[in-house]
Design a protein around this motif. Structure first.
Motif, PDB file in Angstrom:
ATOM      1  N   PRO A 100       0.840  -1.202   0.000  1.00 50.01           N
ATOM      2  CA  PRO A 100       0.000   0.000   0.000  1.00 50.01           C
ATOM      3  C   PRO A 100       0.871   1.246   0.000  1.00 50.01           C
ATOM      4  N   THR A 101       0.514   2.224  -0.839  1.00 46.02           N
ATOM      5  CA  THR A 101       1.281   3.463  -0.936  1.00 46.02           C
ATOM      6  C   THR A 101       0.332   4.656  -0.995  1.00 46.02           C
ATOM      7  N   SER A 102       0.835   5.804  -0.612  1.00 47.09           N
ATOM      8  CA  SER A 102       0.046   7.029  -0.649  1.00 47.09           C
ATOM      9  C   SER A 102      -0.204   7.461  -2.088  1.00 47.09           C
ATOM     10  N   SER A 103      -1.431   7.868  -2.374  1.00 50.71           N
ATOM     11  CA  SER A 103      -1.750   8.359  -3.717  1.00 50.71           C
ATOM     12  C   SER A 103      -1.058   9.688  -4.006  1.00 50.71           C
ATOM     13  N   GLN A 104      -0.454  10.312  -2.988  1.00 53.99           N
ATOM     14  CA  GLN A 104       0.234  11.586  -3.188  1.00 53.99           C
ATOM     15  C   GLN A 104       1.624  11.420  -3.794  1.00 53.99           C
ATOM     16  N   LEU A 105       2.144  10.204  -3.855  1.00 53.27           N
ATOM     17  CA  LEU A 105       3.483  10.002  -4.396  1.00 53.27           C
ATOM     18  C   LEU A 105       3.545  10.429  -5.861  1.00 53.27           C
ATOM     19  N   THR A 106       4.690  10.967  -6.246  1.00 56.05           N
ATOM     20  CA  THR A 106       4.888  11.407  -7.624  1.00 56.05           C
ATOM     21  C   THR A 106       5.412  10.251  -8.480  1.00 56.05           C
ATOM     22  N   GLU A 107       5.395  10.456  -9.789  1.00 54.88           N
ATOM     23  CA  GLU A 107       5.891   9.423 -10.700  1.00 54.88           C
ATOM     24  C   GLU A 107       7.358   9.071 -10.429  1.00 54.88           C
ATOM     25  N   PRO A 108       8.267  10.056 -10.220  1.00 51.65           N
ATOM     26  CA  PRO A 108       9.661   9.678  -9.909  1.00 51.65           C
ATOM     27  C   PRO A 108       9.785   8.854  -8.637  1.00 51.65           C
ATOM     28  N   GLU A 109       8.955   9.149  -7.632  1.00 43.23           N
ATOM     29  CA  GLU A 109       9.007   8.374  -6.394  1.00 43.23           C
ATOM     30  C   GLU A 109       8.572   6.934  -6.634  1.00 43.23           C
ATOM     31  N   THR A 110       7.531   6.737  -7.436  1.00 45.60           N
ATOM     32  CA  THR A 110       7.084   5.368  -7.722  1.00 45.60           C
ATOM     33  C   THR A 110       8.075   4.638  -8.606  1.00 45.60           C
ATOM     34  N   GLU A 111       8.783   5.360  -9.444  1.00 42.21           N
ATOM     35  CA  GLU A 111       9.802   4.720 -10.278  1.00 42.21           C
ATOM     36  C   GLU A 111      10.892   4.093  -9.409  1.00 42.21           C
ATOM     37  N   ARG A 112      11.299   4.802  -8.352  1.00 44.06           N
ATOM     38  CA  ARG A 112      12.304   4.242  -7.436  1.00 44.06           C
ATOM     39  C   ARG A 112      11.761   3.020  -6.710  1.00 44.06           C
ATOM     40  N   MET A 113      10.475   3.066  -6.331  1.00 43.27           N
ATOM     41  CA  MET A 113       9.868   1.918  -5.668  1.00 43.27           C
ATOM     42  C   MET A 113       9.837   0.696  -6.590  1.00 43.27           C
ATOM     43  N   ILE A 114       9.489   0.918  -7.838  1.00 44.97           N
ATOM     44  CA  ILE A 114       9.411  -0.192  -8.799  1.00 44.97           C
ATOM     45  C   ILE A 114      10.782  -0.835  -8.973  1.00 44.97           C
ATOM     46  N   ARG A 115      11.830   0.001  -9.019  1.00 42.89           N
ATOM     47  CA  ARG A 115      13.189  -0.554  -9.109  1.00 42.89           C
ATOM     48  C   ARG A 115      13.529  -1.357  -7.856  1.00 42.89           C
ATOM     49  N   ASP A 116      13.092  -0.874  -6.718  1.00 43.18           N
ATOM     50  CA  ASP A 116      13.407  -1.506  -5.439  1.00 43.18           C
ATOM     51  C   ASP A 116      12.651  -2.824  -5.256  1.00 43.18           C
ATOM     52  N   LEU A 117      11.392  -2.851  -5.671  1.00 43.01           N
ATOM     53  CA  LEU A 117      10.503  -3.976  -5.382  1.00 43.01           C
ATOM     54  C   LEU A 117      10.453  -5.036  -6.476  1.00 43.01           C
ATOM     55  N   SER A 118      10.642  -4.610  -7.734  1.00 45.96           N
ATOM     56  CA  SER A 118      10.400  -5.490  -8.890  1.00 45.96           C
ATOM     57  C   SER A 118       9.028  -6.138  -8.788  1.00 45.96           C
ATOM     58  N   PRO A 119       7.948  -5.352  -8.687  1.00 45.38           N
ATOM     59  CA  PRO A 119       6.609  -5.940  -8.520  1.00 45.38           C
ATOM     60  C   PRO A 119       6.167  -6.696  -9.768  1.00 45.38           C
ATOM     61  N   ALA A 120       5.365  -7.732  -9.534  1.00 45.51           N
ATOM     62  CA  ALA A 120       4.829  -8.498 -10.655  1.00 45.51           C
ATOM     63  C   ALA A 120       3.697  -7.751 -11.345  1.00 45.51           C
ATOM     64  N   ALA A 121       3.020  -6.881 -10.592  1.00 47.95           N
ATOM     65  CA  ALA A 121       1.900  -6.131 -11.159  1.00 47.95           C
ATOM     66  C   ALA A 121       1.653  -4.885 -10.306  1.00 47.95           C
ATOM     67  N   ILE A 122       0.888  -3.962 -10.886  1.00 48.81           N
ATOM     68  CA  ILE A 122       0.485  -2.745 -10.179  1.00 48.81           C
ATOM     69  C   ILE A 122      -1.030  -2.630 -10.270  1.00 48.81           C
ATOM     70  N   LEU A 123      -1.686  -2.482  -9.111  1.00 44.13           N
ATOM     71  CA  LEU A 123      -3.118  -2.192  -9.092  1.00 44.13           C
ATOM     72  C   LEU A 123      -3.236  -0.689  -9.246  1.00 44.13           C
ATOM     73  N   ARG A 124      -3.918  -0.230 -10.313  1.00 47.49           N
ATOM     74  CA  ARG A 124      -3.749   1.158 -10.746  1.00 47.49           C
ATOM     75  C   ARG A 124      -5.057   1.889 -10.998  1.00 47.49           C
ATOM     76  N   ASP A 125      -5.220   3.001 -10.310  1.00 54.76           N
ATOM     77  CA  ASP A 125      -6.228   3.996 -10.654  1.00 54.76           C
ATOM     78  C   ASP A 125      -5.548   4.959 -11.623  1.00 54.76           C
TER      79      ASP A 125
END
Length: 505
Positions: A100-125
């Motif tokens: 779970p993450t805050s909807s206030q995060l910016t695209e660059p912040e989520t990019e770092r998370m994706i690199r860190d986590l290597s998620p299989a999928a993103i549940l996305r609004d």
């Protein structure tokens, strides 16, 4: 006597176990009881326990049919809607690991998370910022999953990873905190140790669905004992909350101190006939605000202290009210100590608040940073980084942090993270960030910078808006000829608020 609170461990977590199954364990016994009401000015949208359990398990089926397999990490980029807890519990139910993450995060912040986590999928609004990822499951697909047949709960070892939350560390890099399924078993210690929660209660939480404080205190904990959760619809003005609490007969109210402050600023007296008491967490509750609430409502406020790595574990409660300025005491079943360099200090002496490694609510580790997790341990104790003192009866007084972490509006933010972003802005030579008090009990983040000249504030605001979540963004920018430093040239962050006061005079 040493500063150790230990009245015996809680009952062991059963095995096999699943966090979502435990959260919904009362659904079959009370299928028609309302589990969740999303409150509107003109009514509510209600979900029964049967509807909620069905939505969770059916969503689990959908996530598996989307190609996800047990153990996959799923990043959640959803807004403040009921889709969030359903997607969260649906993932956990079938053995996935939601983040779970805050909807206030910016695209660059989520990019770092994706690199860190290597998620299989993103549940996305689609209205919530997110960096690119090959498998994004949108709101339409998530809603359609609720029409599928139910999955079975993935039961297993309570020590296996269930979910991940992010927290800012002193290094400035947000850390991924991995929690086990047993974390929800530990939350039972809050029911009597903080909430005073009963099966017949209607607990209203003023936070957003996608805040972990809301997910735990506002939703899963009431559901676990069969109580009803009340959540105001997105965008509700705090001034409207007293009316909603009255109309929907809330018996317990939970919020961050800032919400209580806004409610009291809108009215000196609040008529809340069904309310027994309120709950406060997220930031330190000031004594003045506490007293204003009691005078305005005739009900008590019970405060809790915790962190992302272990949720809340020290609190006041109806059965154990806090004395004076103390936080309260460790919840029954917790083992807590106040540590100095050589171990627990004598009662009454200042030290670092620590919780024992055996606590079922303590994190598994920092994902991809196990060395940093080990560095937080002193023997068998996890160091919170906060200072406190323990009285002879176990009550703990909070004495501040031993680092420079900021707290503005209930969110903990590392100054290093803010400084790292601003240091890349042209014209800034050195930068420091600190929380400053703009009016009694109200703190915002301010950025102090040096450079050849004062910079355009509009450009600075636009830059931080593009690179930092709203709760991390400085609200003030102060240009200084040079920043305060110690003898070794290190920035003295704790000296910065005085410069803010000087700039206001």
């Amino acid at each position: 006597m040493l500063s150790i609170f230990d009245q015996g461990p809680p009952p062991p977590c059963p095995t096999p176990f699943n966090l979502a199954a435990h959260a919904l364990r009362r659904a079959d016994a009370t299928p028609d009881k309302v589990a969740l009401s999303v409150l509107r000015a003109d009514g509510s949208d209600d979900w029964t326990f049967a509807q909620l359990k069905s939505a969770v398990l059916n969503t689990g089926t959908g996530l598996l049919r989307a190609g996800l397999v047990r153990g996959d990490i799923v990043l959640m980029r959803l807004g403040n809607t009921v889709d969030f807890p359903i997607g969260y519990l649906g993932a956990i139910a079938v053995g996935l690991v939601p983040v779970p993450t805050s909807s206030q995060l910016t695209e660059p912040e989520t990019e770092r998370m994706i690199r860190d986590l290597s998620p299989a999928a993103i549940l996305r609004d689609p209205s919530v910022a997110c960096a690119a990822h090959p498998q994004q499951i949108g709101l339409t697909d998530l809603a359609a999953m609720r029409d599928l047949p139910p999955a079975s709960f993935d039961m297993g070892d309570p020590e296996r990873m269930a979910y991940i939350v992010y927290t800012s560390g002193t290094s400035g890099k947000p850390r991924a905190v991995a929690h086990a399924h047993r974390a929800i078993w530990a939350r039972q210690m809050m029911v009597d140790g903080w909430y005073g929660l009963r099966e017949g209660d209607r607990l209203c939480h003023a936070g957003a669905f996608n805040w972990t404080y809301t997910l735990g205190t506002g939703l899963m904990d009431p559901w676990t004992i069969g109580a009803t959760a009340l959540i105001p619809e997105p965008g509700t003005d705090p001034a409207a909350l007293p009316g909603l609490l009255r109309r929907h007969r809330a018996s317990i109210f939970a919020a961050a101190p800032g919400v209580y402050r806004k409610m009291l600023n809108a009215a000196d007296t609040l008529s809340l006939p069904d309310l027994r008491h309120g709950l406060s967490a997220g930031e330190k509750l000031s004594r003045a605000l506490h007293e204003r609430w009691v005078q305005a409502t005739g009900t008590e406020l019970y405060e809790a202290y915790g962190m992302s790595e272990c949720s809340t574990f020290i609190s006041s409660s109806p059965s154990h009210p806090a004395r004076g300025d103390s936080l309260g005491q460790p919840q029954p079943g917790r083992r807590v100590a106040i540590l100095g360099p050589d171990g627990p200090v004598p009662q009454g002496q200042e030290g670092t608040i620590a919780i024992h490694r055996s606590d079922p609510g303590l994190m598994l580790t920092y994902l991809n940073a196990p060395d940093e997790a080990r560095a937080r341990m002193q023997g068998d104790w996890f160091l919170t980084g906060d200072q406190g003192a323990m009285a002879v009866d176990g009550q703990i007084t909070y004495l501040g942090r031993d680092d420079d972490m900021m707290n503005a509006g209930g969110y903990r933010v590392s100054p290093v993270e803010v400084e790292s972003v601003l240091s890349r802005f042209p014209g800034i030579v050195q930068v420091g960030a600190a929380a400053v008090e703009v009016k009694p009990d109200t703190f915002v983040i301010a950025a102090f910078y040096s450079g050849p000249e004062k910079l355009d504030e509009t450009a600075l605001r636009a830059y931080v808006e593009a690179n930092l979540a709203r709760y991390k963004q400085p609200r003030a920018f102060i240009h200084l000829p040079e920043l305060p430093t110690g003898g070794n040239g290190k920035l003295l962050r704790r000296a910065l608020p005085a410069y803010f006061k000087a700039s206001e005079e």
